[in-house]
Motif scaffolding. Structure first.
Motif, PDB file in Angstrom:
ATOM      1  N   PRO A  64       0.812  -1.232   0.000  1.00 47.25           N
ATOM      2  CA  PRO A  64       0.000   0.000   0.000  1.00 47.25           C
ATOM      3  C   PRO A  64       0.834   1.266   0.000  1.00 47.25           C
ATOM      4  O   PRO A  64       0.287   2.349  -0.240  1.00 47.25           O
ATOM      5  CB  PRO A  64      -0.805  -0.137   1.301  1.00 47.25           C
ATOM      6  N   CYS A  65       2.143   1.146   0.267  1.00 50.05           N
ATOM      7  CA  CYS A  65       3.021   2.310   0.188  1.00 50.05           C
ATOM      8  C   CYS A  65       3.270   2.735  -1.248  1.00 50.05           C
ATOM      9  O   CYS A  65       3.614   3.896  -1.512  1.00 50.05           O
ATOM     10  CB  CYS A  65       4.351   1.995   0.861  1.00 50.05           C
ATOM     11  N   ASN A  66       3.108   1.805  -2.200  1.00 49.99           N
ATOM     12  CA  ASN A  66       3.442   2.075  -3.594  1.00 49.99           C
ATOM     13  C   ASN A  66       2.252   2.118  -4.535  1.00 49.99           C
ATOM     14  O   ASN A  66       2.384   2.633  -5.653  1.00 49.99           O
ATOM     15  CB  ASN A  66       4.417   1.007  -4.106  1.00 49.99           C
ATOM     16  N   HIS A  87      10.149   0.025   2.268  1.00 46.09           N
ATOM     17  CA  HIS A  87       9.445   1.113   1.596  1.00 46.09           C
ATOM     18  C   HIS A  87       8.371   1.713   2.501  1.00 46.09           C
ATOM     19  O   HIS A  87       8.156   2.931   2.508  1.00 46.09           O
ATOM     20  CB  HIS A  87       8.821   0.596   0.298  1.00 46.09           C
ATOM     21  N   TRP A  88       7.680   0.861   3.226  1.00 54.51           N
ATOM     22  CA  TRP A  88       6.635   1.291   4.162  1.00 54.51           C
ATOM     23  C   TRP A  88       7.233   2.264   5.183  1.00 54.51           C
ATOM     24  O   TRP A  88       6.706   3.348   5.413  1.00 54.51           O
ATOM     25  CB  TRP A  88       6.081   0.060   4.876  1.00 54.51           C
ATOM     26  N   PRO A 138       4.492  -1.635  10.067  1.00 56.34           N
ATOM     27  CA  PRO A 138       4.670  -3.087  10.135  1.00 56.34           C
ATOM     28  C   PRO A 138       6.115  -3.491   9.854  1.00 56.34           C
ATOM     29  O   PRO A 138       6.779  -2.902   9.006  1.00 56.34           O
ATOM     30  CB  PRO A 138       3.736  -3.619   9.038  1.00 56.34           C
ATOM     31  N   LYS A 139       6.583  -4.477  10.578  1.00 59.45           N
ATOM     32  CA  LYS A 139       7.926  -5.008  10.365  1.00 59.45           C
ATOM     33  C   LYS A 139       7.885  -6.174   9.386  1.00 59.45           C
ATOM     34  O   LYS A 139       6.828  -6.773   9.162  1.00 59.45           O
ATOM     35  CB  LYS A 139       8.530  -5.474  11.692  1.00 59.45           C
ATOM     36  N   PHE A 166       2.973   6.375  -0.497  1.00 55.95           N
ATOM     37  CA  PHE A 166       1.705   6.732   0.144  1.00 55.95           C
ATOM     38  C   PHE A 166       1.113   8.007  -0.439  1.00 55.95           C
ATOM     39  O   PHE A 166       0.144   8.541   0.108  1.00 55.95           O
ATOM     40  CB  PHE A 166       1.858   6.868   1.662  1.00 55.95           C
ATOM     41  N   GLY A 167       1.675   8.519  -1.551  1.00 56.88           N
ATOM     42  CA  GLY A 167       1.118   9.718  -2.169  1.00 56.88           C
ATOM     43  C   GLY A 167       1.121  10.883  -1.201  1.00 56.88           C
ATOM     44  O   GLY A 167       2.146  11.216  -0.608  1.00 56.88           O
TER      45      GLY A 167
END
Length: 564
Positions: free
Chosen positions: A58-60, A163-164, A189-190, A381-382
């Protein structure tokens, strides 16, 4: 735990007969393969992968971003696509932004609410299945794998976790906090930690049941407008409900017996074609892979292609120059053997933001179809704005607009920005009555790395005989314009020889080397599926009549190719 992310492993290419999926997350590749095995085609599976990646990365990527696809019809050889990029709010004019105190010299922060454009991805998903899908599976069935991942949860992969964390840190540095739907107890999250996103599961369920109205009208649309309004933005429900995808005919260029297909503007796909047209003038194979001569020529060609793309490309609905004229204009001065630094620096200098926060994936099926697909939030995450109870963040693609009046990409109400997204297909350069013969689906993410990545992995196969996995594994070059220092920078991955680096410096290049570990993300993350081993110069193709699929997945990501 080793956090350096060394690249010491070796992968073989995936070889299979019937269908293949390559993406940046194994769980997403598995979801796509399952759709193929249940009777779906390449388009169905690609949308299933898109939704699964919205859950796992969801980060990308996600429903709050944009998407483009190209589809090769195995029966007819026809290539069509969908431009799934959204427009700016109608009220978001240059005058509005100037009234907020923004100028070309002092633009808004990339995370500012004014950079939210209408999310085009959900409409693109729906339209891809409707126009190109098998119609053997319902839209709900296509999305069910992603829904299950979001409901049950999944362990976060290593590169995705990095990335998160980087995305959340960047937002916090800008004084913003990511919505709770995308964190665990307000923490990132790890790697290996199970993450669940019930809000996104509900959004995907509604999208599967009701199609586009579930996103662009009603609950989700109102939640998007509410969070934008709370932060001073001007997007309305009408901006969302009036959104439509655009069916596109890709543009192409021939290079030594192959034809590379890219989306037309507002995509930057044309930059890859310009780059190939320059490079065809040079004996690249004789120069040697990643030699100082090869990299020097590549760097100078990239400067030209990117500068032209950023000078001339934008939303075709707002540009008066026809695409054919643009092609002639850009190609006409690029046939010369000599490439000058002065020409590269003319016009508008490419000072737009770098980034690699995108997902690319491709699918082929047993009917000979192929789908090349890309989905993105632009930066990680925009904007970081998360509509209430929706489970996704909103893109900041509007950061690509120029605030220079009369520029082709100047911001305006209801306009699509210059877009970095560019999925690609490759066919044989056959003429006459023969339909184009599919050779590959390929792509590399990474903002302005994308055209550079497309060309480098293609040349790795075509000029240097690498298989798809080797073509992705090889060290890459990333040419970047640094607006602060008014210089072009040549970024080189670890694996390029020191002697090459020193020679490039002697030729006047500003080189950063070696780029290692997670910093390699700037070189993009790619996927390739080829039909046959046409790239292998030692094989007589007449001896390989069976249609074998060869696939590779980028080691700079978590993913893999899977086939059956």
């Amino acid at each position: 735990m080793d956090t350096d992310n060394t690249f010491s492993s070796r992968r073989s290419p995936v070889v299979c007969l019937h269908g293949c999926v390559a993406s940046s997350q194994p769980l997403a590749s598995n979801v796509g393969l399952d759709v193929l095995k249940r009777g779906g085609n390449a388009a169905d599976a690609a949308v299933a992968v898109a939704a699964a990646l919205a859950v796992t990365e969801p980060c990308n990527t996600g429903p709050g971003g944009d998407a483009f696809c190209l589809f090769y019809d195995g029966k007819t050889g026809e290539i069509r696509g969908i431009n799934g990029s959204g427009r700016s709010p109608r009220a978001q004019t240059l005058e509005f932004l100037e009234g907020c105190g923004y100028t070309a010299e002092a633009p808004p922060s990339p995370f500012d609410v004014v950079n939210v454009t209408v999310p085009g991805a959900p409409a693109c998903w729906c339209d891809t299945v409707q126009l190109f899908g098998s119609h053997k599976l319902s839209f709900q069935e296509v999305l069910c794998g992603a829904v299950e991942l979001a409901e049950v949860g999944f362990p976060v992969a290593e590169v995705a976790a990095q990335h998160w964390a980087n995305g959340v840190a960047a937002l916090r540095d800008a004084g913003k906090e990511l919505g709770g739907d995308l964190l665990i107890d307000n923490r990132v999250p790890k790697c290996g930690q199970v993450f669940r996103n019930p809000a996104l599961a509900q959004t995907l369920k509604e999208l599967g049941e009701l199609g586009k109205p579930a996103f662009y009208q009603g609950r989700v649309a109102q939640a998007i407008v509410d969070v934008i309004s709370q932060h001073g933005g001007v997007m309305t429900v009408d901006d969302l409900s009036s959104h439509e995808s655009e069916v596109i005919t890709p543009t192409s260029t021939d290079y030594k017996g192959v034809c590379l297909w890219e989306p037309p503007p507002n995509s930057q796909g044309l930059a890859a074609l310009l780059l190939l047209n320059i490079l065809e003038n040079f004996p690249l194979k004789a120069l040697g892979h990643n030699s100082s001569d090869y990299i020097h020529v590549l760097v100078e060609a990239v400067r030209l292609a990117l500068t032209d793309a950023l000078c001339y490309l934008g939303d075709p609905d707002h540009v008066t120059v026809p695409l054919e004229t643009l092609l002639d204009k850009c190609y006409s001065h690029q046939r010369a053997q000599h490439i000058s630094m002065e020409r590269a620096m003319e016009g508008v200098k490419p000072g737009l933001l770098p980034g690699s926060d995108t997902v690319y994936f491709c699918v082929t099926d047993s009917q000979g179809n192929a789908c090349s697909f890309i989905n993105s939030l632009y930066m990680r995450f925009g904007t970081g704005l998360v509509p209430k109870d929706c489970g996704f963040s909103l893109q900041n693609r509007g950061a690509n607009f120029s605030l220079r009046r009369n520029h082709a990409n100047c911001v305006a109400g209801g306009k699509r920005p210059f877009h970095t997204l560019m999925p690609a297909l490759l066919t044989a350069s056959e003429t006459g009555s023969h339909r184009p013969r599919l050779l590959a689906a390929l792509g590399v993410v990474g903002a302005f790395m994308q055209p550079q990545g497309h060309v480098q992995v293609l040349l790795n196969m075509l000029e240097f005989g690498m298989n798809p996995q080797q073509a992705l594994d090889a060290p890459r070059v990333f040419v970047q314009y640094d607006q602060k220092t008014d210089e072009w920078v040549v970024n080189l991955e670890e694996g390029v020889d020191r002697e090459v680096v020193e020679e490039l410096k002697r030729r006047g290049q500003k080189v950063k080397w070696p780029i290692t570990g997670h910093n390699r993300s700037q070189f993009g993350r790619g996927q390739i599926i080829t039909v046959g081993d046409w790239w292998n110069p030692s094989v007589n193709q007449a001896d390989h009549p069976t249609r074998v699929l060869w696939a590779g997945s980028d080691p700079r990501a978590d993913g893999c190719a899977q086939g059956y």
